[in-house]
Structure formats: structure tokens, C-alpha cells
Design a protein around this motif. Sequence first.
Motif, short mmCIF file in Angstrom:
data_model
loop_
_atom_site.label_atom_id
_atom_site.label_comp_id
_atom_site.label_asym_id
_atom_site.label_seq_id
_atom_site.Cartn_x
_atom_site.Cartn_y
_atom_site.Cartn_z
N LEU A 4 0.83 -1.20 0.00
CA LEU A 4 0.00 0.00 0.00
C LEU A 4 0.86 1.25 0.00
O LEU A 4 0.54 2.25 -0.67
CB LEU A 4 -0.93 -0.01 1.21
N VAL A 5 1.96 1.21 0.72
CA VAL A 5 2.91 2.33 0.70
C VAL A 5 3.51 2.49 -0.69
O VAL A 5 3.66 3.61 -1.21
CB VAL A 5 4.01 2.12 1.76
N PHE A 6 3.82 1.34 -1.30
CA PHE A 6 4.34 1.37 -2.68
C PHE A 6 3.34 2.03 -3.63
O PHE A 6 3.72 2.84 -4.48
CB PHE A 6 4.64 -0.06 -3.13
N ALA A 7 2.06 1.69 -3.49
CA ALA A 7 1.04 2.29 -4.34
C ALA A 7 0.95 3.80 -4.12
O ALA A 7 0.84 4.58 -5.08
CB ALA A 7 -0.31 1.63 -4.08
N ALA A 8 0.99 4.23 -2.87
CA ALA A 8 0.91 5.66 -2.57
C ALA A 8 2.12 6.41 -3.10
O ALA A 8 1.99 7.50 -3.68
CB ALA A 8 0.77 5.86 -1.06
N VAL A 9 3.30 5.84 -2.94
CA VAL A 9 4.52 6.48 -3.43
C VAL A 9 4.50 6.55 -4.95
O VAL A 9 4.88 7.57 -5.55
CB VAL A 9 5.76 5.72 -2.92
N ALA A 10 4.06 5.47 -5.62
CA ALA A 10 4.00 5.47 -7.08
C ALA A 10 3.03 6.53 -7.59
O ALA A 10 3.33 7.24 -8.56
CB ALA A 10 3.57 4.08 -7.57
N TRP A 11 1.88 6.65 -6.92
CA TRP A 11 0.92 7.67 -7.34
C TRP A 11 1.50 9.07 -7.14
O TRP A 11 1.38 9.93 -8.02
CB TRP A 11 -0.37 7.53 -6.54
N ALA A 12 2.13 9.32 -6.00
CA ALA A 12 2.70 10.64 -5.73
C ALA A 12 3.81 10.97 -6.71
O ALA A 12 3.89 12.10 -7.21
CB ALA A 12 3.21 10.69 -4.29
N PHE A 13 4.65 10.00 -7.00
CA PHE A 13 5.75 10.24 -7.95
C PHE A 13 5.21 10.52 -9.34
O PHE A 13 5.67 11.45 -10.03
CB PHE A 13 6.69 9.04 -7.97
N GLY A 14 4.25 9.71 -9.78
CA GLY A 14 3.67 9.93 -11.10
C GLY A 14 2.98 11.28 -11.20
O GLY A 14 3.09 11.97 -12.22
N PHE A 15 2.27 11.68 -10.15
CA PHE A 15 1.60 12.98 -10.13
C PHE A 15 2.63 14.11 -10.22
O PHE A 15 2.45 15.08 -10.97
CB PHE A 15 0.78 13.11 -8.85
N TRP A 16 3.72 13.98 -9.47
CA TRP A 16 4.77 15.01 -9.47
C TRP A 16 5.41 15.13 -10.84
O TRP A 16 5.62 16.25 -11.34
CB TRP A 16 5.82 14.66 -8.41
N VAL A 17 5.71 14.01 -11.47
CA VAL A 17 6.36 14.05 -12.79
C VAL A 17 5.43 14.67 -13.82
O VAL A 17 5.85 15.49 -14.64
CB VAL A 17 6.78 12.63 -13.21
N ASN A 18 4.14 14.31 -13.80
CA ASN A 18 3.21 14.87 -14.77
C ASN A 18 2.99 16.36 -14.56
O ASN A 18 2.78 17.12 -15.52
CB ASN A 18 1.88 14.12 -14.72
N VAL A 19 3.01 16.81 -13.30
CA VAL A 19 2.91 18.25 -13.04
C VAL A 19 4.11 18.99 -13.61
O VAL A 19 3.97 20.06 -14.22
CB VAL A 19 2.78 18.50 -11.52
N ALA A 40 2.17 3.87 -16.58
CA ALA A 40 3.04 3.16 -15.64
C ALA A 40 2.60 3.39 -14.20
O ALA A 40 2.63 2.47 -13.37
CB ALA A 40 4.48 3.61 -15.84
N THR A 41 2.18 4.61 -13.90
CA THR A 41 1.69 4.91 -12.54
C THR A 41 0.43 4.11 -12.23
O THR A 41 0.29 3.55 -11.13
CB THR A 41 1.40 6.41 -12.41
N LEU A 42 -0.48 4.04 -13.19
CA LEU A 42 -1.71 3.29 -12.98
C LEU A 42 -1.43 1.81 -12.72
O LEU A 42 -2.02 1.20 -11.83
CB LEU A 42 -2.62 3.45 -14.20
N ILE A 43 -0.50 1.24 -13.48
CA ILE A 43 -0.15 -0.18 -13.29
C ILE A 43 0.49 -0.40 -11.92
O ILE A 43 0.20 -1.38 -11.23
CB ILE A 43 0.79 -0.64 -14.42
N ALA A 44 1.38 0.53 -11.52
CA ALA A 44 2.03 0.39 -10.22
C ALA A 44 1.01 0.49 -9.07
O ALA A 44 1.07 -0.29 -8.11
CB ALA A 44 3.11 1.45 -10.07
#
Length: 279
Positions: A4-19, A40-44
Amino acid sequence: MIWLVFAAVAWAFGFWVNVRLARMRPSRAGAFAAPLIFGATLIAVWEGIVRGFAISAVLLPAPSVIAARFVTSLDILWVDFVQTVLKGALSGYVIGCGAAFLIAVAIDRFPFLQRGLLPVGNFVAALPVIGMAPILVMWFGFDWQSKAAVVVVMVFFPMLVNTVQGLQATDSMQRDLMRTYAANYWSTLFKLRLPAAMPFVFNGLKIGTTLALIGAIVAEFFGSPVRGMGFRISTSVGQLALDLVWAEIVVAAIAGSAFYGAMSLIEKAVTFWHPSQRN
């Protein structure tokens, strides 16, 4: 908890990169990078949530499980791809769009056909594929020919309407100019009206790419030999092999995207002069 932490970190990282990408100057590389990063973020996130909450593979398999089944089932997936996409969807797409284009030209040449054929085409387009597929399977058999027939029915009307509309896109001043050059109907058609209609024609062709694949897969639910994407999905659901179902869905998504992308590239080459193709 780790997943679950991995999912949260992946979402945050993907959001940051897209911003960050959104704040950069528009470029071709950025246009390709944004959807890839989102995917890739969605899959992670999917992987993390499924494993973190221990969701049963019967309900939703993890992407890693689907990827493993994809790799180990390449021979099955290829046979299904050939049966459904190359034989059923592609052949029906070519026949349906080709027939619609020729009939649209006939309607344009003889306006009385518009009053007779368009209402019939509208009626056929309103028929649900769920109702038509079993009938066409009984008429044309259980092999790919019946699936192609379903695809013909699905792609015919969108292509017909778009082509008829495109052939009427030129204004009276352009047609009057052709008449001052003593151009007959066919010269005007090939030199003025068909080129002007190409954006509409390709709009119908692109709509048909998705409808063709959907029609071929759905038709296989109502009768098919022991191969085909629709056949495999229906039987695998009964066997609770959801990883194979998702692998077939991945193949369908890739095939549909590639088909649509090919039409878009051809459209860009043919209608380079149109404002919609200018950067």
C-alpha cells in the motif's frame, strides 16, 4: 502494508512528474512521455492495491500475474489474434467501409437514393449487435465469416454518413468555379469534392476501427470455433482463469490502439493541408 505504501509512493511520484511535464514547454517528447508515465503509474498503483489488500485473482489479478500469463500464452494469444482481428475484424472493416464509401458516392450522384437508403441505414445502425450477432452466426456459420458480417453491419452506417456529409462540404462558390472550367461531375468529384471530403472519410474510418474490434469479439460470444478472442474470454471466465481474460483484453487494447493509430497516420499524410493537421 508495504504494498500500500508502494502504491501511494507510485501515485505521488507519477503525479509530481506529470505536473512538471505540464509546466514545461510543449514538445513531441513531452506529448509521448505524459501518457506513458500515467500508464506506468496506474499499473504500479494497481499492483500495490491488489497485493496490499490481498484481492483474489478471481476478482482482479495483479498486473504481474497478467504479464506472466501473457508471456506463457503467446501461442494461444496469437491464434486468437489472427482469428478475431485479422480474419473477422479486418475483413469486415474493409468490406463495410468500402461498400459504404461506394454507396455514399452513388447517393451523392443520384440524390433520390438519399431519401431511400439513409433511412434504411439508420434503421440498421439502430439494431443492437447483441440481437444481430446470433442471426448472422446462423446465416454465415460459426467461423470468421459471420464475425466479419457483424463488423460490416457495425461500421457501414458511420462510414456512410460521414462520407455523404463530406461530399457536401464544398461550398457553392467552389463548385461554380469548377463549372467555369467546364468540369463535369466526375472531374469535380475527383479534383474537388473527394479531397475536401477526406477529413470526414477518415473520421468514419477511425470510428470504424473501434467498432470493428468490438463487433468481432462480441459476435464470438454467440458461436465460434475453438479459437478467437471472444471465444477465449467467454470460456476463460467460466474456468475462472481471469489472468488469461485480462491477457486477451491487453491484446485487444493493443490491436485497437495500433489500428486507430495507423488510420491517424494515414489521415495526417493525406489531409496534411487541413487546419486540424497543422501544429
